[in-house]
Enzyme design. Structure first.
Site, PDB file in Angstrom:
ATOM      1  N   ASP A   1       0.905  -1.044  -0.031  1.00 30.07           N
ATOM      2  CA  ASP A   1      -0.247   0.113  -0.082  1.00 30.07           C
ATOM      3  C   ASP A   1       0.820   1.082  -0.154  1.00 30.07           C
ATOM      4  O   ASP A   1       2.121   1.279   0.315  1.00 30.07           O
ATOM      5  CB  ASP A   1      -0.618   0.031   1.267  1.00 30.07           C
ATOM      6  CG  ASP A   1      -1.780   1.123   1.436  1.00 30.07           C
ATOM      7  OD1 ASP A   1      -2.345   1.692   0.398  1.00 30.07           O
ATOM      8  OD2 ASP A   1      -1.587   1.976   2.529  1.00 30.07           O
TER       9      ASP A   1
ATOM     10  N   ASP B   1       0.101   5.352   0.528  1.00 33.39           N
ATOM     11  CA  ASP B   1      -0.166   6.313   1.573  1.00 33.39           C
ATOM     12  C   ASP B   1      -0.213   5.738   2.989  1.00 33.39           C
ATOM     13  O   ASP B   1      -1.129   4.825   3.513  1.00 33.39           O
ATOM     14  CB  ASP B   1      -1.458   7.002   1.351  1.00 33.39           C
ATOM     15  CG  ASP B   1      -1.525   7.798  -0.049  1.00 33.39           C
ATOM     16  OD1 ASP B   1      -0.562   8.644   0.007  1.00 33.39           O
ATOM     17  OD2 ASP B   1      -2.328   7.589  -0.697  1.00 33.39           O
TER      18      ASP B   1
END
Length: 487
Positions: free
Chosen positions: A33, A35
């Site tokens: 992932d 952010d």
């Protein structure tokens, strides 16, 4: 794919060990992932602030975005609303415009927030030959600059619709990889790239990514939200928090002011004493050492140096350093002590903090836009080397936004070859963590430095120079990923 048991708290070193023990090869995936996992914070914030600064964002859009963020996202419907608000900002712009904005924001703001632990995990997966993917619900304008800088080939992101006129419509193009959508995108990617999900790894910070993490055999909750932390405990997934960036306090502001006062005061004192003794060079050397010591002491920064003996083995030399922040200048003074002259880009001649000092140090300022002038400006540096004074230069030509050094320019290597002196690589591990790329405040801590053995360039030829330079750059990447003295 994990049975509910008890929470498993781990360290970054534990995650590295698990990756090191994994099979090699592209059949193993590593899905990150973006952010909050690879970077601290959220890339969309930088984009929104950019539009506010440029007065091209309607106040209502800003308010809607902030309110949506404060309320939190509790499912795909909330995410679609949030995405709709942000994408409206880009309606009517071309993809090329957004690419330029994304690259600039990554270089100046987003890149410096990459977690060092995430960087090292990505590097290790790449070294193992794994198929590394940045998997994010953000757009490609946010994700692709990071992937390029981190050496990651594959990305999963929210596609943005482009109209017949070649501009963005302000709407997503297809399903966004959020929640179950990200899990579905990862499964589709794995099927098309022959990735074995049971043998693969995934890392995320958000509760919406539980389905995504559950697709692989080796999930990890990194900087987990409260919801993901609970889910990780239920499933016995490894969970940990990366070290965050330090907060700026009034004490650190005062220390930073004292740092630059100490640097200039120490340098002026040393130079004055040298001139009284009849030697400008002796004064410069004394001033560099004294200014470096006083500035580091005032800032609360100390040095942990591996291989310091290499500094003195082959002087004069061309010292290279990976440039991350303005703190590098203080570290160089405390590390080398003197008997060197810098080479720097022309713009630094007018730098409010270091311009005057660098002129006193007889810096060779290079106009990177003028190749003929750059070659001419290097002539004094070659002469100084031949006279016995070392040269210090950042081969990237500018500060790198992530721990990965940028492409090395050839000037430093031409210098060493022309003057017949060795190259000595100085690897700075964490100056960017104590003072980020465009910051003005220094945080106290220990700067780790590895001095690599001198490199003899006497047998190098121009025909093989590109390959030789890339080999030196790779030695920086390898050292940063596998620090001396650490397992």
């Amino acid at each position: 794919m994990s049975d509910p048991e008890t929470s498993t708290a781990v360290t970054a070193a534990d995650l590295m060990d698990a990756v090191a023990a994994a099979p090699e090869g592209p059949q193993v995936g590593a899905f990150f992932d973006f952010d909050g996992t690879v970077i601290a914070g959220y890339s969309v914030t930088s984009f929104m602030l950019h539009h506010v600064k440029n007065l091209d964002l309607h106040p209502r859009t800003t308010i809607d975005t902030l309110v949506s963020g404060w309320q939190g996202l509790h499912g795909e419907e909330d995410f679609r609303k949030f995405l709709g608000i942000t994408l409206r900002t880009w309606a009517g712009r071309t993809p090329e415009e957004l690419e330029k904005i994304g690259n600039r924001l990554f270089r100046d703001e987003i890149g410096p927030s990459v977690y060092p632990e995430a960087w090292r995990l990505i590097r290790l997966h790449l070294e193992k030959g794994h198929t590394v993917v940045l998997a994010s619900s953000a757009t490609r304008f946010q994700v692709e600059p990071a992937a390029k800088a981190l050496g990651v080939e594959h990305t999963i992101y929210t596609a943005v619709e482009v109209g017949e006129d070649g501009t963005l419509t302000g709407h997503p193009d297809g399903r966004s990889p959020y929640g179950e959508g990200k899990a579905a995108a990862v499964k589709e990617f794995a099927a098309s790239h022959d990735v074995d999900l049971d043998a693969s790894f995934a890392y995320s910070n958000g509760g919406e990514d539980v389905p995504f993490l559950a697709t692989v055999g080796h999930p990890a909750a990194v900087n987990p939200s409260a919801g993901l932390r609970r889910a990780a405990a239920e499933r016995a997934w490894p969970a940990l928090d990366f070290d965050g960036r330090p907060w700026t306090t009034p004490v650190e502001i005062g220390r930073t002011v004292a740092t630059f006062a100490g640097m200039m005061g120490g340098f002026a004192t040393g130079l004055g004493l040298g001139l009284l003794g009849g030697s400008r060079r002796a004064g410069l050397n004394l001033g560099i050492g004294l200014g470096g010591d006083l500035s580091l002491m005032a800032s609360g920064v100390s040095l942990d140096v591996h291989g310091a003996r290499h500094i003195w083995e082959a002087q004069p030399a061309v010292f290279l350093f990976n440039h991350q922040s303005q703190l590098d200048v203080l570290v160089l003074g405390g590390l080398l002590r003197g008997n060197f002259a810098p080479v720097a880009k022309k713009e630094l001649a007018n730098n409010v903090l270091f311009g005057g000092l660098m002129r006193l140090l007889e810096t060779a300022f290079i106009d990177r836009a003028d190749n003929a002038q750059a070659v001419k400006a290097l002539e004094p540096a070659v002469e100084r080397l031949r006279e016995g004074t070392s040269i210090v230069i950042a081969p990237e030509g500018t500060r790198s936004p992530t721990p990965t050094p940028g492409k090395f320019k050839k000037g430093a290597f031409h210098l060493a070859m022309q003057a017949g002196v060795p190259i000595v690589p100085l690897v700075f591990r964490n100056t960017g963590e104590l003072m980020s790329r465009n910051a003005m405040i220094i945080h106290p801590g220990v700067v780790q430095v590895a001095v690599l053995p001198p490199i003899d360039v006497s047998s190098w030829t121009r025909e093989e120079l590109d390959e030789r330079i890339e080999g030196v750059r790779q030695s920086y990447i390898d050292t940063l990923a596998h620090w001396p003295g650490e397992g």
